[in-house]
Every structure is written in C-alpha cells, then in structure tokens.
Design a protein around this motif. Structure first.
Motif, mmCIF file in Angstrom:
data_model
loop_
_atom_site.group_PDB
_atom_site.id
_atom_site.type_symbol
_atom_site.label_atom_id
_atom_site.label_comp_id
_atom_site.label_asym_id
_atom_site.label_seq_id
_atom_site.Cartn_x
_atom_site.Cartn_y
_atom_site.Cartn_z
ATOM 1 N N ASP A 1 0.717 -1.234 0.159
ATOM 2 C CA ASP A 1 0.102 0.081 -0.113
ATOM 3 C C ASP A 1 0.824 0.915 -0.019
ATOM 4 O OD1 ASP A 1 -2.555 -1.205 -0.058
ATOM 5 O OD2 ASP A 1 -2.717 -1.373 1.801
ATOM 6 N N ASP A 2 1.950 1.131 0.699
ATOM 7 C CA ASP A 2 2.923 2.273 0.720
ATOM 8 C C ASP A 2 3.504 2.621 -0.398
ATOM 9 O OD1 ASP A 2 2.305 3.033 3.422
ATOM 10 O OD2 ASP A 2 3.955 1.943 4.123
ATOM 11 N N LYS A 3 3.851 1.415 -1.268
ATOM 12 C CA LYS A 3 4.636 1.559 -2.337
ATOM 13 C C LYS A 3 3.652 2.224 -3.393
ATOM 14 C CE LYS A 3 8.126 -1.757 -1.688
ATOM 15 N NZ LYS A 3 8.698 -3.143 -2.010
ATOM 16 N N VAL A 4 2.447 1.699 -3.230
ATOM 17 C CA VAL A 4 1.415 2.110 -4.395
ATOM 18 C C VAL A 4 1.176 3.453 -4.334
ATOM 19 C CG1 VAL A 4 -0.944 1.593 -5.228
ATOM 20 C CG2 VAL A 4 0.636 -0.354 -5.251
ATOM 21 N N SER A 5 0.894 3.963 -2.992
ATOM 22 C CA SER A 5 0.597 5.302 -2.805
ATOM 23 C C SER A 5 1.786 6.090 -3.310
ATOM 24 C CB SER A 5 0.413 5.597 -1.241
ATOM 25 O OG SER A 5 0.345 6.872 -0.869
ATOM 26 N N GLN A 6 3.080 5.872 -3.204
ATOM 27 C CA GLN A 6 3.965 6.504 -3.841
ATOM 28 C C GLN A 6 3.936 6.594 -5.380
ATOM 29 O OE1 GLN A 6 7.907 5.307 -1.998
ATOM 30 N NE2 GLN A 6 6.985 5.204 0.090
ATOM 31 N N LEU A 7 3.532 5.377 -5.662
ATOM 32 C CA LEU A 7 3.601 5.235 -7.321
ATOM 33 C C LEU A 7 2.450 6.175 -7.875
ATOM 34 C CD1 LEU A 7 3.992 1.473 -8.139
ATOM 35 C CD2 LEU A 7 5.165 3.514 -9.255
ATOM 36 N N HIS A 8 1.245 6.176 -6.959
ATOM 37 C CA HIS A 8 0.245 6.707 -7.406
ATOM 38 C C HIS A 8 0.403 8.471 -7.554
ATOM 39 C CE1 HIS A 8 -3.947 8.287 -7.617
ATOM 40 N NE2 HIS A 8 -3.932 8.815 -6.578
ATOM 41 N N LYS A 9 1.372 9.027 -6.593
ATOM 42 C CA LYS A 9 1.767 10.345 -6.693
ATOM 43 C C LYS A 9 2.558 10.650 -8.074
ATOM 44 C CE LYS A 9 1.314 10.871 -1.697
ATOM 45 N NZ LYS A 9 2.128 11.080 -0.245
ATOM 46 N N PHE A 10 3.528 9.524 -7.887
ATOM 47 C CA PHE A 10 4.417 9.735 -9.060
ATOM 48 C C PHE A 10 3.624 9.898 -10.431
ATOM 49 C CE2 PHE A 10 6.954 7.646 -12.386
ATOM 50 C CZ PHE A 10 7.830 8.368 -12.695
ATOM 51 N N LEU A 11 2.780 8.908 -10.603
ATOM 52 C CA LEU A 11 2.195 8.721 -12.011
ATOM 53 C C LEU A 11 1.055 9.969 -12.261
ATOM 54 C CD1 LEU A 11 1.239 4.786 -11.641
ATOM 55 C CD2 LEU A 11 2.937 6.200 -13.446
ATOM 56 N N LEU A 12 0.367 10.423 -10.978
ATOM 57 C CA LEU A 12 -0.372 11.516 -11.309
ATOM 58 C C LEU A 12 0.414 12.953 -11.797
ATOM 59 C CD1 LEU A 12 -2.405 11.758 -8.075
ATOM 60 C CD2 LEU A 12 -3.340 11.314 -10.343
ATOM 61 N N GLU A 13 1.693 13.052 -10.949
ATOM 62 C CA GLU A 13 2.670 13.808 -11.534
ATOM 63 C C GLU A 13 3.121 13.726 -13.056
ATOM 64 O OE1 GLU A 13 6.008 13.926 -8.737
ATOM 65 O OE2 GLU A 13 4.495 14.925 -7.253
ATOM 66 N N LYS A 14 3.539 12.692 -13.307
ATOM 67 C CA LYS A 14 3.883 12.233 -14.794
ATOM 68 C C LYS A 14 2.956 12.459 -15.910
ATOM 69 C CE LYS A 14 6.770 9.003 -17.317
ATOM 70 N NZ LYS A 14 7.623 9.820 -17.286
ATOM 71 N N SER A 15 1.493 12.362 -15.359
ATOM 72 C CA SER A 15 0.424 12.559 -16.220
ATOM 73 C C SER A 15 0.412 13.989 -16.515
ATOM 74 C CB SER A 15 -0.793 11.820 -15.590
ATOM 75 O OG SER A 15 -0.700 10.599 -15.468
#
Length: 199
Positions: A185-199
């Motif tokens: 969950d922590d890793k996906v939360s970090q990935l989520h923020k990263f992908l939102l920024e990348k989008s």
C-alpha cells in the motif's frame, strides 16, 4: 490519459499491486481478468479453441480445459502460438475498448499484462512501464503456496516466461516486492503520486 503498463513474472505480486491501485480509485485494466471473461462456458473464444484442438480442450460444462491447455502450451511452442493467435486479438480489442471508455474521465490507468514486453501490440498501448520484481526463489515459494503446483511445475512456468533480467532491463521503473505484501500500500501510494505528476 497516461496508460501505465504493469507486468512481472508469475508470483511477483502483480494482482496485489493492482488491487491496491483499485483501492485508490485508479482504474485497472487487467488482461488476466479479460481472459477469464473470454473463457466463460460456450464463449466464442472457447469454440475457436475447440475448432483448433478438438473436444478435449473443453470440459463437459463448456468451460475451457485450462489444465490441459496449459500442458500443451508448455510442451509445444507451435501450439502455444496457435492459442495466442486466438486470444490475443480478442484481449487486445477489449483493452482498447476499455481505454477508450476511460480516457476522458481519468488522468491515468493501470494496464496489467503478464506478457507486456513479449507482445508489441500490448506494449504499444503503454506510455510508461512498471515491473513488479522479486527473486525466483520467492516466485516459486509464493506460487507453490497458492496453487499447489510442484517446484518443478513452477520452475517450468518461470522458464517459459521472459527472463527476470531482460524484463527489468526493458522497464521504465522496477519495483521490488521481495519483502512481502505488508508494504505494498505504501509503495502504491508513492507510485500513485508519481504517476499523477507524470500524467
């Protein structure tokens, strides 16, 4: 809409990562789920498989005989390509349809495909690629625990897939899932923020 292709070897934890993304409200297009729907009793895909391989490819209730099919795929590369020629166009069409339905309402989605790098048609739909990675020993232990397959059977499945090193080399991002599922969950939360920024 950014399409983040997610892949990894058997037992790497792809499904668990996808579930974590879903809990965050991120749409997940899962090729395995599409395959499951395509192989419902007396489906068009099942009938095509029966035409190609005969009545032994289906069970009495019209479901695909997946154990039998898995065995012939591992034993005969030609038959493997024949099965792929049936299912991959159907899966690809459904993936494209789902992406089209999502793209006006979401910033990004996850496209989970076990054979993402093996088939350019799937890879070309991805704007960014993520590999969920763990050691082969961890893969074997996880798959044996959940499926009841023998060590030799799991090894055979792993050997039929792209090598771990090659998969990781091709990825834009590699996420280690060696320590277990508690940290996902922590890793996906970090990935989520990263992908939102990348989008």
């Amino acid at each position: 809409m950014l399409v983040a292709g997610l892949t990894g070897g058997i037992g790497s934890g792809k499904s668990t990562f996808c579930a974590a993304f879903s809990r965050l409200g991120v749409p997940v297009i899962d090729a395995d789920v599409i395959y499951h729907h395509l192989t419902q009793p007396y489906s068009i895909a099942n009938l095509l498989v029966e035409q190609q391989f005969g009545s032994q490819s289906l069970l009495n209730d019209g479901k695909l005989n997946k154990d039998w099919l898995r065995q012939i795929i591992f034993d005969d590369d030609c038959k493997k390509k024949q099965v792929e020629a049936i299912f991959h166009p159907l899966i690809l069409d459904e993936i494209k349809s789902q992406i089209s339905q999502l793209e006006s309402n979401y910033i990004y989605c996850i496209l989970a495909v076990p054979l993402l790098f093996e088939f350019s048609d799937f890879l070309n739909l991805s704007d960014y690629t993520i590999v969920i990675d763990c050691s082969e020993a961890t893969q074997v232990a996880r798959v044996m625990q959940r499926s009841g397959l023998s060590h030799e059977q799991v090894k055979k499945i792993i050997q039929a897939q792209m090598s771990r090193n090659e998969r990781n080399r091709l990825a834009d991002l590699v996420i280690c899932n060696e320590e277990g599922f508690d940290s996902i969950d922590d890793k996906v939360s970090q990935l989520h923020k990263f992908l939102l920024e990348k989008s």
